[in-house]
Design an enzyme around this catalytic site. Structure first.
Site, PDB file in Angstrom:
ATOM      1  N   GLU A 173    -117.913 -61.754  80.034  1.00 30.31           N
ATOM      2  CA  GLU A 173    -116.972 -61.152  80.753  1.00 30.31           C
ATOM      3  C   GLU A 173    -117.477 -59.609  81.166  1.00 30.31           C
ATOM      4  OE1 GLU A 173    -113.232 -58.591  80.665  1.00 30.31           O
ATOM      5  OE2 GLU A 173    -112.602 -60.338  79.292  1.00 30.31           O
TER       6      GLU A 173
ATOM      7  N   ARG B 176    -110.911 -62.259  86.158  1.00 27.36           N
ATOM      8  CA  ARG B 176    -111.884 -61.107  85.747  1.00 27.36           C
ATOM      9  C   ARG B 176    -112.763 -60.943  86.798  1.00 27.36           C
ATOM     10  NH1 ARG B 176    -108.176 -61.179  82.580  1.00 27.36           N
ATOM     11  NH2 ARG B 176    -108.231 -60.655  80.669  1.00 27.36           N
TER      12      ARG B 176
ATOM     13  N   CYS C 224    -113.070 -57.659  75.476  1.00 23.30           N
ATOM     14  CA  CYS C 224    -113.583 -58.948  75.167  1.00 23.30           C
ATOM     15  C   CYS C 224    -115.036 -58.943  75.887  1.00 23.30           C
ATOM     16  CB  CYS C 224    -112.255 -59.849  75.820  1.00 23.30           C
ATOM     17  SG  CYS C 224    -111.112 -59.906  74.733  1.00 23.30           S
TER      18      CYS C 224
HETATM   19  N1  EPU Z   1    -107.701 -66.568  68.013  1.00 19.41           N
HETATM   20  C1  EPU Z   1    -108.297 -66.662  66.693  1.00 19.41           C
HETATM   21  N2  EPU Z   1    -109.443 -65.924  66.251  1.00 19.41           N
HETATM   22  C2  EPU Z   1    -109.796 -64.860  66.996  1.00 19.41           C
HETATM   23  C3  EPU Z   1    -109.049 -64.585  68.247  1.00 19.41           C
HETATM   24  C4  EPU Z   1    -108.119 -65.110  68.869  1.00 19.41           C
HETATM   25  O1  EPU Z   1    -107.839 -67.903  66.380  1.00 19.41           O
HETATM   26  O2  EPU Z   1    -110.605 -64.228  66.444  1.00 19.41           O
HETATM   27  C5  EPU Z   1    -106.531 -67.165  68.770  1.00 19.41           C
HETATM   28  C6  EPU Z   1    -105.293 -66.461  68.704  1.00 19.41           C
HETATM   29  O3  EPU Z   1    -104.751 -66.711  67.401  1.00 19.41           O
HETATM   30  C7  EPU Z   1    -104.625 -67.130  69.839  1.00 19.41           C
HETATM   31  C8  EPU Z   1    -105.616 -67.535  71.028  1.00 19.41           C
HETATM   32  O4  EPU Z   1    -107.010 -67.390  70.044  1.00 19.41           O
HETATM   33  O5  EPU Z   1    -103.872 -68.168  69.512  1.00 19.41           O
HETATM   34  C9  EPU Z   1    -105.567 -66.116  72.157  1.00 19.41           C
HETATM   35  O6  EPU Z   1    -105.905 -65.090  71.561  1.00 19.41           O
HETATM   36  P1  EPU Z   1    -105.396 -63.639  72.210  1.00 19.41           P
HETATM   37  O7  EPU Z   1    -103.976 -63.904  72.103  1.00 19.41           O
HETATM   38  O8  EPU Z   1    -105.936 -62.596  71.366  1.00 19.41           O
HETATM   39  O9  EPU Z   1    -105.832 -63.531  73.392  1.00 19.41           O
HETATM   40  P2  EPU Z   1    -107.274 -63.879  74.207  1.00 19.41           P
HETATM   41  O10 EPU Z   1    -107.294 -64.986  75.231  1.00 19.41           O
HETATM   42  O11 EPU Z   1    -108.247 -63.819  73.179  1.00 19.41           O
HETATM   43  C10 EPU Z   1    -106.897 -62.381  76.345  1.00 19.41           C
HETATM   44  C11 EPU Z   1    -107.910 -61.494  77.000  1.00 19.41           C
HETATM   45  C12 EPU Z   1    -107.792 -59.872  76.446  1.00 19.41           C
HETATM   46  C13 EPU Z   1    -106.147 -59.520  76.510  1.00 19.41           C
HETATM   47  C14 EPU Z   1    -105.355 -60.594  75.708  1.00 19.41           C
HETATM   48  C15 EPU Z   1    -103.899 -60.203  75.908  1.00 19.41           C
HETATM   49  C16 EPU Z   1    -109.829 -62.553  77.851  1.00 19.41           C
HETATM   50  C17 EPU Z   1    -111.324 -62.836  77.542  1.00 19.41           C
HETATM   51  N3  EPU Z   1    -109.099 -61.832  76.903  1.00 19.41           N
HETATM   52  O12 EPU Z   1    -107.452 -62.332  74.994  1.00 19.41           O
HETATM   53  O13 EPU Z   1    -108.679 -59.093  77.322  1.00 19.41           O
HETATM   54  O14 EPU Z   1    -106.188 -58.450  75.983  1.00 19.41           O
HETATM   55  O15 EPU Z   1    -105.546 -62.152  76.341  1.00 19.41           O
HETATM   56  O16 EPU Z   1    -103.229 -61.028  75.373  1.00 19.41           O
HETATM   57  O17 EPU Z   1    -109.272 -62.852  79.123  1.00 19.41           O
HETATM   58  C18 EPU Z   1    -110.466 -57.763  77.891  1.00 19.41           C
HETATM   59  O18 EPU Z   1    -110.286 -58.108  78.910  1.00 19.41           O
HETATM   60  O19 EPU Z   1    -111.481 -57.026  77.510  1.00 19.41           O
HETATM   61  C19 EPU Z   1    -109.302 -58.451  76.527  1.00 19.41           C
HETATM   62  C20 EPU Z   1    -109.501 -57.882  75.485  1.00 19.41           C
END
Ligand code: EPU
Length: 305
Positions: free
Chosen positions: A298, A179, A228
Site C-alpha cells: 500500500e 487506495r 498499513c
Molecule cells: N486483525 C488481526 N490481526 C492483526 C490485525 C488485524 O487479526 O494484527 C484482524 C482484526 O481483528 C479484524 C480484521 O483483521 O478482524 C481487520 O482489521 P482492522 O479492523 O484493523 O482493519 P484493517 O483492514 O487491518 C483497514 C485499513 C486501515 C484503517 C482501518 C480502519 C487497509 C490496508 N487498512 O485496516 O488503514 O485504519 O481499516 O478500520 O485498508 C492505512 O491505510 O495506513 C491504514 C492503517
C-alpha cells in the site's frame, strides 16, 4: 546536474526555503531515507511556475513529497530535487445553508480539514480522523478506511504538469480505486483540490469520528510507521493474514512487525530503508507460503538514485 549551480538559479526568484544535502528521513513518519541534493518548499503558485520553468531548461529529476506518511524512502542519495508541499496549505471556504465548498492546498495536513469539519459541523470526512499526511497525498492515494475514501468528498483536483501547465479535473473525469487514483500514473503534481461537505450537527459528526477513532485504537500510531504497509486483498485483511502467519514481532535490524497490528512495520530505533524492505519481503514470503496470498504494497517506495 550540479546542485549548487541549480540552487543559485532557483534562489533568484524562489520565495520558499531551498536547502542542500538534506536528510529525508525526518520528513517522513517512518523516519528512514537517504539524503537529497536539493529540497525545496514552494510557498506560492509563482514558486511552482518558476520551478517548472527552470526544470524545462535544466532537466533535473523532480520528486514530490507530501506529509511523508505513506512512503519508504531508500537509503541512497537522491540526485535530483525534492519538492515538499507543506507550505502549500491554502484553505478557503464558501458556506451555504446545507453545504460547505472548500478549496484547499495540497500541503495542508488532512487532520486540519477533519478538525475544521468537526468544529463547524460538516459531514463527509469523519472516517479520516487519525489518517496522517497531507491533503495532496490523501487525494493521490485515495486515502480511506473500509468502504470510505477521500474521493467521496472531492469535487475537483488541480494539477501542474512537467511543462508547468495547470489543469483542473472534475472528479468524474478521473478514475478512483482502492487506495489509488489515476493521478498516481499521470506525471503531474497535485496543487489543490475542491471538497464538498454536508452540514450536520456537531454531535453527530463527533459521534461518527469517535466510532472511527475507536477502531483505530488497536493501531500503533504512537510509533514511527508508514501506516498499513500492505493493501487488503479482496475480502480479506492483510493484518489478519500476517497475524495468522506468525509475522507479529518479526524483526530485521530495528524494523519490527507491530505486536498490536501486524500490518504495521515500526522503526523501533535506527532502522534503515533496507531493513524495512527486507522485513517486507520476509513477511510477503511467509504469508504466501502459509496462506497462498501474495500481499501488495500500500505504501509507495521512493526509489532514489
Ligand atoms: N486483525 C488481526 N490481526 C492483526 C490485525 C488485524 O487479526 O494484527 C484482524 C482484526 O481483528 C479484524 C480484521 O483483521 O478482524 C481487520 O482489521 P482492522 O479492523 O484493523 O482493519 P484493517 O483492514 O487491518 C483497514 C485499513 C486501515 C484503517 C482501518 C480502519 C487497509 C490496508 N487498512 O485496516 O488503514 O485504519 O481499516 O478500520 O485498508 C492505512 O491505510 O495506513 C491504514 C492503517
Amino acid at each position: 546536474m550540479e546542485s549548487r549551480y541549480l540552487s543559485t538559479i532557483l534562489e533568484k526568484h524562489f520565495i520558499g526555503p531551498i536547502k542542500l544535502d538534506i536528510s529525508l528521513g525526518p520528513l517522513t513518519t517512518l523516519g528512514v531515507g537517504g539524503k537529497a541534493d536539493i529540497c525545496l518548499w514552494p510557498a506560492t503558485a509563482e514558486d511552482l511556475a518558476y520551478l517548472y520553468h527552470i526544470k524545462a531548461q535544466e532537466a533535473f529529476p523532480l520528486y514530490i513529497l507530501g506529509g511523508g506518511s505513506n512512503v519508504i524512502i531508500s537509503d541512497k542519495t537522491l540526485h535530483g530535487v525534492v519538492l515538499c508541499t507543506r507550505y502549500m496549505s491554502s484553505f478557503s471556504v464558501e458556506r451555504q445553508s446545507d453545504k460547505a465548498y472548500i478549496e484547499v492546498g495540497a500541503g495542508l495536513p488532512l487532520s486540519h480539514l477533519v478538525a475544521w469539519s468537526h468544529r463547524y459541523g460538516f459531514s463527509g470526512l469523519e472516517f479520516a480522523i487519525g489518517i496522517p499526511g497531507t491533503v495532496g497525498g490523501a487525494v493521490v492515494g485515495n486515502a480511506g478506511v473500509k468502504g470510505e475514501a477521500v474521493s467521496q468528498a472531492i469535487l475537483w483536483v488541480e494539477t501542474v504538469d512537467g511543462e508547468g501547465h495547470v489543469c483542473r479535473w472534475k472528479k468524474e473525469d478521473l478514475e478512483w480505486g482502492y487506495r489509488t487514483s489515476e493521478l498516481r500514473d499521470k506525471d503531474v503534481f497535485v496543487s489543490s483540490c475542491g471538497i464538498e461537505l454536508r452540514a450536520e450537527s456537531i454531535e453527530l459528526v463527533e459521534a461518527k469520528m469517535n466510532e472511527h477513532w475507536i477502531k483505530r485504537s488497536s493501531q500503533p500510531y504512537h510509533y514511527k510507521s508508514a501506516g498499513c504497509i500492505f493493501k487488503n486483498p479482496e475480502g480479506e485483511s492483510a493484518g489478519r493474514l500476517l497475524d495468522i502467519s506468525g509475522c507479529k514481532g518479526l524483526r530485521v535490524g530495528d524494523a519490527i512487525v507491530s505486536e498490536a497490528h501486524a500490518n504495521f512495520i515500526l522503526n523501533a530505533g535506527q532502522a534503515t530503508a533496507a531493513d524495512i524492505l527486507a522485513l517486507i519481503e520476509k513477511c510477503r514470503k511467509i504469508v504466501m507460503e502459509r496462506t497462498g496470498y501474495m500481499l501488495e504494497l500500500e505504501v509507495r517506495i521512493f526509489e532514489l538514485g
